[in-house]
Structure formats: structure tokens, C-alpha cells
Design an enzyme around this catalytic site. Structure first.
Site, mmCIF file in Angstrom:
data_model
loop_
_atom_site.group_PDB
_atom_site.id
_atom_site.type_symbol
_atom_site.label_atom_id
_atom_site.label_comp_id
_atom_site.label_asym_id
_atom_site.label_seq_id
_atom_site.Cartn_x
_atom_site.Cartn_y
_atom_site.Cartn_z
ATOM 1 N N ASP A 132 2.696 5.593 -6.722
ATOM 2 C CA ASP A 132 3.934 5.598 -5.944
ATOM 3 C C ASP A 132 5.190 5.471 -6.789
ATOM 4 O O ASP A 132 6.295 5.648 -6.282
ATOM 5 C CB ASP A 132 3.909 4.452 -4.922
ATOM 6 C CG ASP A 132 2.916 4.735 -3.819
ATOM 7 O OD1 ASP A 132 2.786 5.911 -3.460
ATOM 8 O OD2 ASP A 132 2.276 3.794 -3.337
ATOM 9 N N HIS A 190 0.876 -1.193 0.000
ATOM 10 C CA HIS A 190 0.000 0.000 0.000
ATOM 11 C C HIS A 190 0.910 1.239 0.000
ATOM 12 O O HIS A 190 1.772 1.368 -0.857
ATOM 13 C CB HIS A 190 -0.915 -0.111 1.232
ATOM 14 C CG HIS A 190 -2.052 0.874 1.278
ATOM 15 N ND1 HIS A 190 -2.449 1.642 0.221
ATOM 16 C CD2 HIS A 190 -2.911 1.206 2.299
ATOM 17 C CE1 HIS A 190 -3.488 2.396 0.574
ATOM 18 N NE2 HIS A 190 -3.777 2.146 1.838
ATOM 19 N N HIS A 225 -2.021 -2.366 -9.638
ATOM 20 C CA HIS A 225 -3.025 -1.785 -8.747
ATOM 21 C C HIS A 225 -4.252 -2.680 -8.764
ATOM 22 O O HIS A 225 -4.607 -3.220 -9.806
ATOM 23 C CB HIS A 225 -3.402 -0.366 -9.210
ATOM 24 C CG HIS A 225 -4.094 0.418 -8.150
ATOM 25 N ND1 HIS A 225 -5.443 0.333 -7.936
ATOM 26 C CD2 HIS A 225 -3.607 1.274 -7.216
ATOM 27 C CE1 HIS A 225 -5.759 1.107 -6.914
ATOM 28 N NE2 HIS A 225 -4.669 1.685 -6.459
HETATM 29 N N1 ACO Z 1 5.465 -6.986 -10.055
HETATM 30 C C1 ACO Z 1 5.387 -8.214 -10.605
HETATM 31 N N2 ACO Z 1 4.246 -8.932 -10.710
HETATM 32 C C2 ACO Z 1 3.127 -8.360 -10.232
HETATM 33 C C3 ACO Z 1 3.141 -7.074 -9.632
HETATM 34 C C4 ACO Z 1 4.364 -6.377 -9.558
HETATM 35 N N3 ACO Z 1 4.425 -5.167 -9.006
HETATM 36 N N4 ACO Z 1 1.889 -6.762 -9.232
HETATM 37 C C5 ACO Z 1 1.110 -7.803 -9.561
HETATM 38 N N5 ACO Z 1 1.850 -8.779 -10.167
HETATM 39 C C6 ACO Z 1 1.361 -10.040 -10.744
HETATM 40 C C7 ACO Z 1 1.027 -11.057 -9.665
HETATM 41 O O1 ACO Z 1 2.118 -11.903 -9.375
HETATM 42 C C8 ACO Z 1 -0.109 -11.806 -10.324
HETATM 43 O O2 ACO Z 1 0.417 -12.675 -11.289
HETATM 44 P P1 ACO Z 1 -0.318 -14.070 -11.628
HETATM 45 O O3 ACO Z 1 -1.636 -13.692 -12.221
HETATM 46 O O4 ACO Z 1 0.599 -14.755 -12.571
HETATM 47 O O5 ACO Z 1 -0.472 -14.793 -10.316
HETATM 48 C C9 ACO Z 1 -0.882 -10.719 -11.072
HETATM 49 O O6 ACO Z 1 0.119 -9.723 -11.389
HETATM 50 C C10 ACO Z 1 -1.999 -10.076 -10.267
HETATM 51 O O7 ACO Z 1 -1.450 -9.621 -9.046
HETATM 52 P P2 ACO Z 1 -2.210 -9.632 -7.661
HETATM 53 O O8 ACO Z 1 -1.223 -9.644 -6.555
HETATM 54 O O9 ACO Z 1 -3.254 -10.724 -7.666
HETATM 55 O O10 ACO Z 1 -2.957 -8.236 -7.732
HETATM 56 P P3 ACO Z 1 -3.601 -7.461 -6.529
HETATM 57 O O11 ACO Z 1 -4.676 -6.641 -7.107
HETATM 58 O O12 ACO Z 1 -3.969 -8.398 -5.432
HETATM 59 O O13 ACO Z 1 -2.398 -6.550 -5.971
HETATM 60 C C11 ACO Z 1 -0.903 -4.764 -5.702
HETATM 61 C C12 ACO Z 1 -2.259 -5.211 -6.273
HETATM 62 C C13 ACO Z 1 -0.804 -5.130 -4.202
HETATM 63 C C14 ACO Z 1 -0.793 -3.247 -5.819
HETATM 64 C C15 ACO Z 1 0.236 -5.447 -6.507
HETATM 65 O O14 ACO Z 1 0.156 -5.072 -7.855
HETATM 66 C C16 ACO Z 1 1.626 -5.142 -5.932
HETATM 67 O O15 ACO Z 1 2.091 -5.831 -5.024
HETATM 68 N N6 ACO Z 1 2.314 -4.060 -6.471
HETATM 69 C C17 ACO Z 1 3.597 -3.646 -5.944
HETATM 70 C C18 ACO Z 1 3.412 -2.801 -4.673
HETATM 71 C C19 ACO Z 1 2.845 -1.426 -4.971
HETATM 72 O O16 ACO Z 1 3.285 -0.724 -5.861
HETATM 73 N N7 ACO Z 1 1.845 -1.022 -4.155
HETATM 74 C C20 ACO Z 1 1.215 0.300 -4.243
HETATM 75 C C21 ACO Z 1 -0.189 0.201 -4.732
HETATM 76 S S1 ACO Z 1 -0.872 1.793 -4.950
HETATM 77 C C22 ACO Z 1 -1.199 2.306 -3.404
HETATM 78 O O17 ACO Z 1 -1.523 1.590 -2.515
HETATM 79 C C23 ACO Z 1 -1.137 3.714 -3.154
#
Ligand code: ACO
Length: 431
Positions: A366, A268, A309
Site C-alpha cells: 500500500d 489492512h 507486514h
Molecule cells: N510504524 C511504526 N511502528 C510499527 C509499524 C509502523 N507502520 N508497524 C509495526 N510497528 C512496530 C510495532 O509498534 C511493534 O513494535 P514493538 O515490537 O516495539 O512493540 C512492532 O513494529 C511489531 O508490530 P506489530 O503491530 O506487532 O505487527 P503486526 O504484524 O501485528 O502488524 C501491521 C502488522 C498491522 C501491518 C503493522 O505493521 C501496521 O500497523 N502497519 C501500518 C498499516 C499498514 O500499512 N497496513 C497495511 C498492511 S498490508 C495489507 O493489509 C494489504
């Protein structure tokens, strides 16, 4: 709102069916109201991470993640970013309408006159280890406001609720700056009420007793814009936390402290700090390819911070605005940051890569904000604190909205129990 319709749900196993009402918001997809489901069918629903579940009705912020749309009270974020300022946006989020000149002046005055902290606060702050993370201190210090202002807080009284919200908007920057100064051993600074909101915060952060602080208007303007972009984002993890705690009738300071704790996680708000650490770790533009490969490898435990996201499956509109302003701010400040080159290369490489394209993983808010914070002279450990200052406005707006509801319910999800089935206790000697 359009007229409600019903959705018929049948359970072939039991032969039972139930008609569930469809709820329509003013814009966006309709939601199936499943509250009648357990009674009618004996089943609950399972939705890990709230992928498909709305937890409340809200009139504050609207997001269309597929179209990359974000609106505060109906106003597109792009228009607010261009024409408004953070305090005006705070008024808008709290009250639902933009203020006229007199309303804005009164709000500004009110916020400015609630910025001071009780002197006992210093003793409490000085109890932290000098190297405590500012987010840990912020969580504790905001929670402590409940001890300073709990007495006489009647949550049934809308004026008192509003006063609590104003106190939070006014005092969180004071607390944030104090946490930072304590961590670097500088004397605390009192808020200067003759300054505007952002200038006042910068003054509390950076002024030293030995010389006057020359505030750079470019820095103040950029920070104000970042605050606007971070002010609210509907039912994200921290706001949902504030609402969940608020649903118990807990006081608003405790609710917001819980929100700060939720924000800190790297999935987050902690991502802005994590992005900068990641860019520093990658180090050189030519090493971006290796980082992208590592992020694609599920066994590496590494994700591209600032990418992806839950709601945006298209460009995060806030990231688009920040991306443009990053170049402008760095040029205006005369900063040449090699991190920016690494960030640009990383963005380019990920946006071309099938893994990121097929999963609709775009840079989020971010991804660039850390680079700007760095250029503005904000220390890395304070990045998530900056987010918290801005998001306080969103948290209190949601808390006010929730507190005014007459039909609110305590937030209490169910679970799928996967533990041991019934078994008999064995005395310790026989185990
Ligand atoms: N890098 C690599 N792979 C990723 C990333 C990433 N940043 N984000 C998602 N994925 C992949 C996952 O491994 C998953 O792959 P799969 O379908 O093969 O299993 C797919 O994309 C979907 O990801 P989820 O984790 O299911 O997506 P979710 O909606 O639950 O998570 C989140 C969203 C937490 C933001 C995620 O994208 C992440 O961890 N990003 C990095 C952290 C980040 O930047 N957070 C800030 C968010 S914005 C904010 O809060 C202000």
C-alpha cells in the site's frame, strides 16, 4: 506432501502428554495439528492475532515472508505481473491452472455477460447519503446481492457456486463505479461488454454523457497490473473473514460483503488511503524526519502507514514491483507529484533507522499504490475500493476452495475468559 510425523507435547503440571501430528504442505514450514490437545490435556492454545496458527489448508497462494516470495498457484508474482493480465490471473486463482486461448475467451465472455445489475439496485443505492464513504456503500451493495440472488442458490451444486463467483467478479466493478458516480452526482453508466475488464471499469467510472471518453492505455495497463498484485494474499484478515463467514454456510455475497468490511480497516486495505493522507500531512520532504520520530514514539498513536507486514519480514515483493512502476507510470503520464518525493524520502529515512530495521518494517503493497492511483485519476476515497475489486477474485477463489471441502468445519475459536467469576444477581433496588 511428505509423510506426517508426530510431535510429543508434555504438560509437567498434570503429567499428561500427547502426540500431535505434524502436517507438511507442498512447500513451507510444517504445522503441528493441535486438534487433539483439549481432549488429551484439558488445555486450549492461545494465539492472539493468529501469529502462529494456520486456519486452513489451501492450494491457492503461497507466501514466504522471510524470502519476500509470493506465488499464485505456484507462479511467482513477478512473472504474472510481467506476462499475464488480471482476468487471466482471476481464472488461474479460481481454477488452479492458466487458461488456454479458448478457455480464456469463454471466461472473458462469461464475466462480461454478468456485469449488469438489477434495476432495483439503483433505488437501493440512491438511499445512501450523498457523502457516504464508497467503502460503506460497497459493503452494503455487495451484501444486497444476497437479496437479489439468494433464491435458488444451491450451495451444494458446484456449478451454482461457480456462477456466484463469476457474478461477484463481474458485478463488483459495476457496483464500485456506481458508488463513486453516485457520490459525485454523476449519472450511472451501464457496463460496455465490448470493452476489456479494466477498460470497462474505467469507462463506468469516468465517461460522461456530454463527450466521448478517450481511454489512456497507460492508465489501463497500470490498473491491470495493480489488480494482479492485489488479487490474493492467502489468509489475510479479509480473506480469513470470508472463510469464517463461509464456514457457517452463509451465501457467498454475504461472505464477500464481510470481506469488504474487514478490508476497510487502516491496518489492512484501508492503509492505501491512509498512506496518501499521511504523505499529505507530512507535506514536505524536509519534514520526513519528524514523522519518523513520531512513528517511533509509542505514545503518539501514529504509525507509518504502508510500513510493516505480519508475514513479510523482508521486502514485500508487490511493493518492489509497484515502486518500479510508480516512476514509469508517473513519467509516462507526465505527472510530477510532490507526494512521490515525500514518499521516497520517508522510505529512505525509515530503511536507515534502527527502529524500523530491527523490527523488519519494510514498505508494503500500500505504500506506493496510492501514489499511482492518484496519478491515474482515482479519487482517494476509492483507493480501498480498488483493492476490493481486485481482492474479490481472491475471496471467491478461497470461498470456492472451502465450499468444495468435504471435511470443512464451522470456524469457532475459543477464548481465555478474564471476566467476573460466578456471582449472584442483585435486584435493581438493592444496587
Ligand atoms: N510504524 C511504526 N511502528 C510499527 C509499524 C509502523 N507502520 N508497524 C509495526 N510497528 C512496530 C510495532 O509498534 C511493534 O513494535 P514493538 O515490537 O516495539 O512493540 C512492532 O513494529 C511489531 O508490530 P506489530 O503491530 O506487532 O505487527 P503486526 O504484524 O501485528 O502488524 C501491521 C502488522 C498491522 C501491518 C503493522 O505493521 C501496521 O500497523 N502497519 C501500518 C498499516 C499498514 O500499512 N497496513 C497495511 C498492511 S498490508 C495489507 O493489509 C494489504
Amino acid at each position: 506432501m511428505s509423510e506426517a510425523q508426530n510431535v510429543l507435547l508434555s504438560d509437567p503440571a498434570s503429567g499428561k502428554s500427547v502426540e500431535l501430528p505434524l502436517i507438511h504442505g507442498s512447500v513451507g514450514p510444517a504445522c503441528i495439528d493441535i486438534a487433539a490437545l483439549p481432549k488429551a490435556t484439558g488445555h486450549f492454545t492461545y494465539d492472539q492475532g493468529f501469529i502462529a496458527t494456520a486456519s486452513c489448508k489451501s492450494a491457492i497462494t503461497y507466501i514466504d515472508g522471510d524470502a519476500g516470495v509470493l506465488m499464485y498457484r505456484g507462479y511467482p508474482i513477478e512473472q504474472l505481473a510481467q506476462h499475464s493480465n488480471f482476468l487471466e490471473v482471476a481464472y488461474l486463482l479460481m481454477n488452479g491452472e492458466l487458461p488456454n486461448a479458448a478457455q480464456f475467451a469463454a471466461f472473458d465472455h462469461e464475466v462480461a455477460h454478468h456485469t449488469m445489475m438489477h434495476e432495483a439496485f439503483r433505488t437501493f443505492l440512491f438511499g445512501f447519503r450523498h457523502d457516504a464513504h464508497p467503502m460503506a456503500m460497497l459493503t452494503g451493495m455487495i451484501g444486497s446481492l444476497a437479496a437479489f440472488y439468494h433464491h435458488g442458490l444451491d450451495l451444494e451444486d458446484p456449478d451454482m457456486r461457480r456462477l456466484a463467483a463469476i457474478r461477484l467478479i463481474a458485478k463488483v466493478p459495476t457496483i464500485a463505479a456506481a458508488c463513486y458516480r453516485y457520490s459525485i452526482g454523476w449519472p450511472l453508466r451501464y457496463p460496455r461488454n465490448n470493452l476489456e475488464y479494466v477498460d470497462r471499469f474505467l469507462h463506468m467510472m469516468f465517461e460522461v454523457p456530454s463527450e466521448p471518453l478517450q481511454l489512456n492505455p497507460v492508465v489501463a495497463k497500470a490498473l491491470d497490473l495493480l489488480f494482479i498484485l492485489h488479487a490474493d494474499h492467502e489468509q489475510n484478515a479479509s480473506t480469513s473473514t470470508v472463510r469464517l463467514v463461509g464456514s457457517t454456510g452463509a451465501n457467498p455475497y454475504a461472505c464477500v460483503a464481510a470481506g469488504v468490511a474487514a478490508l476497510w480497516g487502516p491496518a489492512h486495505g484501508g492503509a492505501n488511503e491512509a498512506v496518501l493522507r499521511m504523505l499529505a500531512e507530512i507535506g514536505r520532504p524536509q519534514d520526513v524526519g519528524k514523522a519518523v520520530e513520531r512513528a517511533k514514539d509509542k505514545n503518539s498513536g501514529f504509525r507509518l502507514m504502508g510500513f510493516g507486514h505480519r508475514v513479510y519480514k523482508n521486502f514485500d515483493p508487490r511493493a518492489t514491483i509497484i515502486r518500479q512502476m510508480t516512476h514509469k507510470v508517473l513519467a509516462e503520464l507526465g505527472v510530477n507529484d510532490p507526494m512521490l518525493e515525500v514518499a521516497l524520502k520517508l522510505e529512505e529515512a525509515a530503511l536507515k533507522d534502527e527502529y524500523f530495521v530491527s523490527r523488519k518494517l519494510y514498505p508494503n503493497v500500500d505504500f506506493y499504490s496510492g501514489i499511482i492511483y492518484k496519478a491515474l485519476g482515482i479519487p482517494t476515497e476509492m483507493f480501498t475500493v480498488m483493492f476490493a475489486i481486485a481482492r474479490t477474485v481472491g475471496w471467491v477463489s478461497h470461498w470456492l476452495e472451502q465450499s468444495a471441502e468435504h471435511d470443512s468445519k464451522i470456524g469457532r475459536p475459543r477464548q481465555v475468559y478474564v471476566g467476573a467469576t460466578k456471582r449472584d444477581f442483585t435486584p435493581i433496588a438493592s444496587r
